[in-house]
Design an enzyme around this catalytic site. Sequence first.
Site, PDB file in Angstrom:
ATOM      1  N   TYR B  64       0.415 -24.119 -19.697  1.00  0.00           N
ATOM      2  CA  TYR B  64       1.269 -24.891 -18.273  1.00  0.00           C
ATOM      3  C   TYR B  64       1.404 -24.759 -17.060  1.00  0.00           C
ATOM      4  O   TYR B  64       2.235 -25.007 -16.688  1.00  0.00           O
ATOM      5  CB  TYR B  64       2.719 -24.973 -18.729  1.00  0.00           C
ATOM      6  N   HIS B  69       6.088 -29.752 -15.483  1.00  0.00           N
ATOM      7  CA  HIS B  69       7.316 -29.749 -16.130  1.00  0.00           C
ATOM      8  C   HIS B  69       8.065 -28.032 -15.205  1.00  0.00           C
ATOM      9  O   HIS B  69       8.792 -27.560 -15.800  1.00  0.00           O
ATOM     10  CB  HIS B  69       7.022 -29.793 -17.030  1.00  0.00           C
ATOM     11  N   TYR B 114       9.259 -20.567 -24.433  1.00  0.00           N
ATOM     12  CA  TYR B 114       8.917 -21.565 -23.641  1.00  0.00           C
ATOM     13  C   TYR B 114      10.491 -22.950 -23.437  1.00  0.00           C
ATOM     14  O   TYR B 114      11.622 -22.579 -23.269  1.00  0.00           O
ATOM     15  CB  TYR B 114       8.691 -22.877 -25.228  1.00  0.00           C
ATOM     16  N   ASN B 116      12.491 -25.241 -24.230  1.00  0.00           N
ATOM     17  CA  ASN B 116      13.335 -25.703 -25.368  1.00  0.00           C
ATOM     18  C   ASN B 116      14.113 -24.453 -25.523  1.00  0.00           C
ATOM     19  O   ASN B 116      14.777 -24.465 -26.152  1.00  0.00           O
ATOM     20  CB  ASN B 116      12.891 -26.359 -25.841  1.00  0.00           C
ATOM     21  N   ASN B 162      15.095 -30.648 -21.856  1.00  0.00           N
ATOM     22  CA  ASN B 162      15.587 -30.186 -22.579  1.00  0.00           C
ATOM     23  C   ASN B 162      16.115 -28.543 -22.591  1.00  0.00           C
ATOM     24  O   ASN B 162      16.682 -28.528 -22.572  1.00  0.00           O
ATOM     25  CB  ASN B 162      14.376 -30.155 -23.379  1.00  0.00           C
TER      26      ASN B 162
END
Lengths: 564, 246
Positions: B64, B69, B114, B116, B162
Amino acid sequence: MAIVASLRDINLFSSLPSTPPMADSSSGTFRPAPPIPIPKYAPSNRNRNQKTNHQTDTNPKKPQSNPALKLPHHRTRYYKPVKEGVISSDGDRTILIGDSGVSYQLPGAPFEFQFSYSETPKVKPVGIREPAFMPFAPPTMPRPWTGKAPLKKSKKKIPLFDSFNPPPAGKSGVKYVEMPGPLPFGRYPKEGMNREEVLGEPLKRWEKGMLIKPHMHDNRQVNLGRDGFTHNMLELIHSHWKRRRVCKVRCKGVPTVDMNNVCRVLEEKTGGEIIHRVGGVVYLFRGRNYNYRTRPQYPLMLWKPAAPVYPKLIQEVPEGLTKEEAHEFRVKGKSLRPICKLSKNGVYVSLVKDVRDAFELSSLVKVDCPGLEPSDYKKIGAKLKELVPCVLLSFDDEQILMWRGREWKSRFVDNPLIPSLSETNTTNELDPSDKPSEEQTVANPSTTISSPKMISLWQRALESSKAVILEELDLGPDDLLKKVEELEGTSLAAEHTYTAMVLSNTDGAAEDYVDEKDRSEEYYSDIDDDFDDECSDDESLDPVGPVGSLPVDKIVRKLRERLK
Amino acid sequence: MFCASSSPITSPLYPKAYKFSQTKSNSKRFSSLRASLPVSDNKLLKFEYTPWLIVGLGNPGLKYYGTRHNIGFEMIDHIARATDISMNTIQSKALVGIGSVGEVPILLVKPQGYMNFSGESVGPLAAYYQIPLRHILMIYDDMGLSNGVLRLQPKGGHSQHNGLKNVTEHLNGCRGYPRLSIGIGNPPGNMDMKAFLLQKFSPLERKQMDEGLEQGVEGVKTLVEEGFSDSISRFNLGQKYKFHKV
């Protein structure tokens, strides 16, 4: 199959009497013959249609979709330049051009009548598009001679609607008439001679809520569009007030650019009071002592007068610019990004503020108006020109391009504003925190000295294995994730070990646990005593050096005692 | 909690401190009364500012890295570089760095759970370092703003993010913490939102974003030193119309 067979028969039959090439040529000529005229005519029709469409689009622009804009004035070319003052008079009824545009003075009227009270520009008109004719009914209309005497008037007396004596409820064929406004028990309404008397004492908060609540989800309202608050809406609002105490007014489109103007005009002309405003919706209260029978009655306007001709909004060479500069700005404006997009019949309450904010960062600002009528976004441009204020450069491509002008000054004068505001914020921030700081001063005087409090907490976390220092600072994301997982695994292993110890010796563990409690209590009391003594000694001897080193010494002693 | 204080404001506190020291000195030695004055002055002058917790939300791992994000992580990196803070500690499943902006101590955090589960790092850290709710700054990506546009707000909703939802849950449902929204634009056409978020930036967007991050560092410094004031309003105004210039 039968058709195919018949076709084959024909072919076979025709081949015998004549030569094969002749048959082929004849069949070839016959077969394409019928479709020949179709392609010839179709393209020509399309071309003609295109031409006619083009002509209609270019020349008159008559087929407009909005029926409100279908007026005979667009088909005439009447134009008469006018100056300020009276342009027509019939006895004591005059049409004049003043500060508020074209207005009509009638005898006995409390104010000059206009077509629209809220959407008239401040600029004086330079011409009119129709002959100056009063759009109201004439004072008297002579009866044509019929050869007979006039008919007798009806003897039946029709009662006038009176809010103070409404018709009884339940009577058939009679609509409901609202009684005078919210009055305390035991008090009665009285006729008002002026606005203050009709309104009565100001409404309380709960009274406003009670009046507004049934109107919130109701569409029984007066709708204001591009023409704003027109003359005939005065009578319409009084009709609403006949049945309800509050009249809801919903504004959409052009008037919402300047809602303050709309509200001022509503209160001024109707005599009501605005008790609530949300965006483009206004709730207009009629007054506690309102009587429908004694309301002001104005003659109705029988048709919409043609809009007068105003000076051009877009100047070839606006004031403050040369022709080259204006052209340069327009070229730059082509690639400028619009700050917002106005939808049709939207509520543009924040448009003026947005344009002013955008002018802080750029001398040119563009607003996109896709789908709006040209007259609508030109009206919006005129309003922005007055309110912002700014110089309009173009209306091309349904976009309003504006320049802030040479006399523009920023609202943010950095030097005097920021320090005073920051001081205010600083004092505000200090006030709530003075108490906790005082408490901590009293409780732990040595803690206040340790300005690296965060560092001490951080070191404590490191010592208690809650945190780990990384040896390598430039770790990749995956390596960092592995380190984090290792740390979590280590803490889990420690917990597992603790569990094993508890399970191994139940009785022995219990006894040891009690002993540990006692020891920890004694240790704690010892710490307190030492702490107090050390503080007093340090204060008397050296105030600076030892005070700074207290936490570290404290930690070291704790560790030593634990080891013993 | 400690806050910076000027001498006139702390003068009301002085008599109490004087009494306290006097009482202690009486119980022990009478001659120490004279020496209490300079000690009190030194103590008062060393009051500390309330620390800030600056959290950048993102997903850990090379998979990522550099995605839309993860713009919160990039913002934290820029702040750390500008203030010479080394992110050298792992605590509560987060990468932590301690430092200061001027005289205000700050704690830079990159949660390594992570996205969330970001709240699992933020909650314990805020509790351990005793940081009030209004001094926890969350940095996250926002699809409601154009690419590179920043916005500082004192409070707000979860913005369909989130990570913010999880943080709010771990802070007892309170939403009164300040935020720094970094605009990443809208998904083009009918692209899936998740696919758009896990994409990397195009060269043009990367350039805009780098400029935005540099401006964001200045904004964060202003916020830490002055709080939400006229300077922050000016910053937000400049960010809102930065792409509407000639």
